[in-house]
Design a protein around this motif. Sequence first.
Motif, PDB file in Angstrom:
ATOM      1  N   ILE A  43       0.846  -1.183   0.000  1.00  0.00           N
ATOM      2  CA  ILE A  43       0.000   0.000   0.000  1.00  0.00           C
ATOM      3  C   ILE A  43       0.891   1.246   0.000  1.00  0.00           C
ATOM      4  N   PRO A  44       0.718   2.144  -0.972  1.00  0.00           N
ATOM      5  CA  PRO A  44       1.556   3.346  -1.031  1.00  0.00           C
ATOM      6  C   PRO A  44       1.406   4.206   0.223  1.00  0.00           C
ATOM      7  N   LYS A  45       2.445   4.927   0.547  1.00  0.00           N
ATOM      8  CA  LYS A  45       2.408   5.790   1.730  1.00  0.00           C
ATOM      9  C   LYS A  45       1.340   6.872   1.607  1.00  0.00           C
ATOM     10  N   ASN A  46       1.049   7.296   0.389  1.00  0.00           N
ATOM     11  CA  ASN A  46       0.064   8.359   0.186  1.00  0.00           C
ATOM     12  C   ASN A  46      -1.328   7.814  -0.133  1.00  0.00           C
ATOM     13  N   ALA A  47      -1.578   6.517   0.206  1.00  0.00           N
ATOM     14  CA  ALA A  47      -2.850   5.883  -0.158  1.00  0.00           C
ATOM     15  C   ALA A  47      -4.051   6.629   0.423  1.00  0.00           C
ATOM     16  N   ASN A  48      -3.961   7.015   1.686  1.00  0.00           N
ATOM     17  CA  ASN A  48      -5.096   7.692   2.316  1.00  0.00           C
ATOM     18  C   ASN A  48      -5.393   9.015   1.627  1.00  0.00           C
ATOM     19  N   GLU A  49      -4.329   9.776   1.334  1.00  0.00           N
ATOM     20  CA  GLU A  49      -4.494  11.050   0.635  1.00  0.00           C
ATOM     21  C   GLU A  49      -5.079  10.839  -0.759  1.00  0.00           C
ATOM     22  N   LEU A  50      -4.598   9.792  -1.431  1.00  0.00           N
ATOM     23  CA  LEU A  50      -5.085   9.474  -2.776  1.00  0.00           C
ATOM     24  C   LEU A  50      -6.566   9.137  -2.762  1.00  0.00           C
ATOM     25  N   ILE A  51      -6.994   8.281  -1.822  1.00  0.00           N
ATOM     26  CA  ILE A  51      -8.392   7.843  -1.763  1.00  0.00           C
ATOM     27  C   ILE A  51      -9.312   8.999  -1.373  1.00  0.00           C
ATOM     28  N   GLN A  69      -9.983  -1.805   1.047  1.00  0.00           N
ATOM     29  CA  GLN A  69     -11.410  -1.675   0.756  1.00  0.00           C
ATOM     30  C   GLN A  69     -11.803  -0.239   1.049  1.00  0.00           C
ATOM     31  N   VAL A  70     -12.601   0.324   0.160  1.00  0.00           N
ATOM     32  CA  VAL A  70     -12.938   1.745   0.215  1.00  0.00           C
ATOM     33  C   VAL A  70     -14.449   1.918   0.157  1.00  0.00           C
ATOM     34  N   LYS A  71     -14.950   2.882   0.889  1.00  0.00           N
ATOM     35  CA  LYS A  71     -16.349   3.289   0.778  1.00  0.00           C
ATOM     36  C   LYS A  71     -16.381   4.614   0.033  1.00  0.00           C
ATOM     37  N   ALA A  72     -17.142   4.668  -1.067  1.00  0.00           N
ATOM     38  CA  ALA A  72     -17.089   5.849  -1.922  1.00  0.00           C
ATOM     39  C   ALA A  72     -18.320   5.922  -2.822  1.00  0.00           C
ATOM     40  N   PRO A  73     -18.538   7.059  -3.489  1.00  0.00           N
ATOM     41  CA  PRO A  73     -19.612   7.168  -4.485  1.00  0.00           C
ATOM     42  C   PRO A  73     -19.393   6.205  -5.638  1.00  0.00           C
ATOM     43  N   SER A  74     -20.446   5.904  -6.385  1.00  0.00           N
ATOM     44  CA  SER A  74     -20.410   4.851  -7.394  1.00  0.00           C
ATOM     45  C   SER A  74     -19.436   5.133  -8.530  1.00  0.00           C
ATOM     46  N   GLU A  75     -19.124   6.396  -8.800  1.00  0.00           N
ATOM     47  CA  GLU A  75     -18.192   6.690  -9.898  1.00  0.00           C
ATOM     48  C   GLU A  75     -16.729   6.540  -9.475  1.00  0.00           C
ATOM     49  N   PHE A  76     -16.486   6.207  -8.215  1.00  0.00           N
ATOM     50  CA  PHE A  76     -15.125   6.122  -7.692  1.00  0.00           C
ATOM     51  C   PHE A  76     -14.263   5.146  -8.488  1.00  0.00           C
ATOM     52  N   GLY A  77     -14.775   3.958  -8.741  1.00  0.00           N
ATOM     53  CA  GLY A  77     -13.974   2.930  -9.401  1.00  0.00           C
ATOM     54  C   GLY A  77     -13.477   3.354 -10.763  1.00  0.00           C
ATOM     55  N   PHE A  78     -14.337   4.007 -11.506  1.00  0.00           N
ATOM     56  CA  PHE A  78     -13.967   4.463 -12.846  1.00  0.00           C
ATOM     57  C   PHE A  78     -12.851   5.504 -12.769  1.00  0.00           C
ATOM     58  N   GLU A  79     -12.958   6.403 -11.802  1.00  0.00           N
ATOM     59  CA  GLU A  79     -11.947   7.450 -11.650  1.00  0.00           C
ATOM     60  C   GLU A  79     -10.644   6.888 -11.084  1.00  0.00           C
ATOM     61  N   ALA A  80     -10.760   5.915 -10.169  1.00  0.00           N
ATOM     62  CA  ALA A  80      -9.581   5.388  -9.487  1.00  0.00           C
ATOM     63  C   ALA A  80      -8.616   4.708 -10.449  1.00  0.00           C
ATOM     64  N   THR A  81      -9.142   3.996 -11.431  1.00  0.00           N
ATOM     65  CA  THR A  81      -8.276   3.248 -12.346  1.00  0.00           C
ATOM     66  C   THR A  81      -7.469   4.165 -13.273  1.00  0.00           C
ATOM     67  N   LYS A  82      -7.770   5.451 -13.255  1.00  0.00           N
ATOM     68  CA  LYS A  82      -6.990   6.399 -14.045  1.00  0.00           C
ATOM     69  C   LYS A  82      -5.647   6.699 -13.375  1.00  0.00           C
ATOM     70  N   ASP A  83      -5.559   6.398 -12.068  1.00  0.00           N
ATOM     71  CA  ASP A  83      -4.329   6.659 -11.346  1.00  0.00           C
ATOM     72  C   ASP A  83      -3.337   5.528 -11.593  1.00  0.00           C
ATOM     73  N   LYS A  84      -2.094   5.860 -11.890  1.00  0.00           N
ATOM     74  CA  LYS A  84      -1.090   4.865 -12.237  1.00  0.00           C
ATOM     75  C   LYS A  84      -0.762   3.917 -11.083  1.00  0.00           C
TER      76      LYS A  84
END
Length: 514
Positions: A43-51, A69-84
């Motif tokens: 898990i990256p050190k900046n994971a919390n900031e990223l999420i 595991q993350v709790k987030a709005p439904s569009e989260f997954g689509f946006e998250a995969t854009k991060d390298k």
Amino acid sequence: MKRLFSLLLAISFMLIGIASIHSSHASTEDDVHFTVVFEKEKIPKNANELIIGLGGEIVDTIPEIGVIQVKAPSEFGFEATKDKAIKVASPTLVIENPELETIPMETEKTETTGKMEKNNRGDQQEIDVASASLYEQYQWDIKRMTNNGASFEIETGNHDVVVGIIDSGIDLHHPDVTKNLLPGSKNYVPAGGLYGYDQSETGDINDVQDRNGHGTHVAGNIAGNGQILGIAPHIGFKAYRVFAAEGGAYSSWINKAMIDAANDGVDVISMSLGGIYVKGKVYWTNPDTGETYDYGNDVADYVAYMRAAQYANSKGVLVVAAAGNAALNATNKKEVTEFANELYDDYGYHFVGASFYTPASVPNIVTVSATGPTDELSLYSNYGSGFVDVAGVGGDYRTFLQYSEEDRVDEYIENQLYADEFNLSSVPVVEYEYNDNGTIKDYKYLYPGYSWYIGTSMATPKVSAVAALLKVKYGDVNPYKLKTLVQNTTEDLGKVGYDEHYGHGFVNAYKALQ
């Protein structure tokens, strides 16, 4: 006094199910649980900031394999995969028990102490077969895999070798299984249970009491020593409880249990569960908005699941898993994908491409198909060349189906014909107190009991027990060597040599120990 025997006519296999945010227990559109797998297995050190930046909140972490595991709005997954830094993110799957049809039977209650018996001896002890009345009368499956108990004369296990059972916990009061229960069992079900509505669940990590029955049934197949006998009546085991009374679990709980069991130093992990790993396009439609999201080429939970299995292997642990109960040729990727789409369509998922049952595709996993009383592949068992490693007794329902088609089920029950094709093992007998809305308010433990189940869930623990006995015999062998020993000491059934139904053959403890 009477003891209730439950005949479970539905296949008792922890079939992968999926609960979307639109299930009857779900909350709002803004309360979606996602599994996030990072590119690196940490898990990256900046994971919390990223999420937080993506609008989410971290609710669980598995640092050993780079999963959160993350709790987030439904569009989260689509946006998250854009991060390298993120490999894949998709709504968390829920692994469910199937609904079970139960037919109660009354028989004389065997007197028990109702108290947990502690016995942490690691030395070999004799088995009192004569006192194991239910073994003598009903456990044709254990007799088949021990050559009528002949393997007990060679090896029954000890507490220096440990099986980790990832399931619904253990009956802490059942004298047939507590003799071999070791300290260190853990609970992963949080306060409120899966959906937050089970008031009997407090989140206590030490609360491993089985409310469901499946885990105790599995444990009896492995290490039963009382009225029933398991394949290894003196082997040690720990229970990792991921299923509550309601029968569902987030996959992250199972992955954490695998990691913890490996870190705890167990030798074999027994998992009567499995799933489908998709390589191709994964789409999810939000049931509230109708909007469809493209989540790429993987389901995050199965990437995490495979990482957890590989981690266990790296720690010297052999994982034994069920082949599944869909009667599918699991090597037919199109057939598996069609099955996955049929299974998951109501929950918003659609898959395009090749699908695989997991964890069979992970190196050094032993995948187990099931046989019935005549050594035929069970009607429900999945199969496939290159998929099945070995076979074990899981029971069948051929006779039941015949009587059902002839409208003679009452006769089937009255004559106890299930005893000739189902597998008997230990279970807790509990009753539940419900709130007005049908959710669980509390539960009451009644007494230790027994039930007949069928499924690859029942074949898997028996093979796990044989693997543990081989570990006792051969000592410090790695998972690859232990898997090879399991495969090379089987009985050849079906076609000569390896075949799609039995893999390398039928596991027999007596033959293996010779």
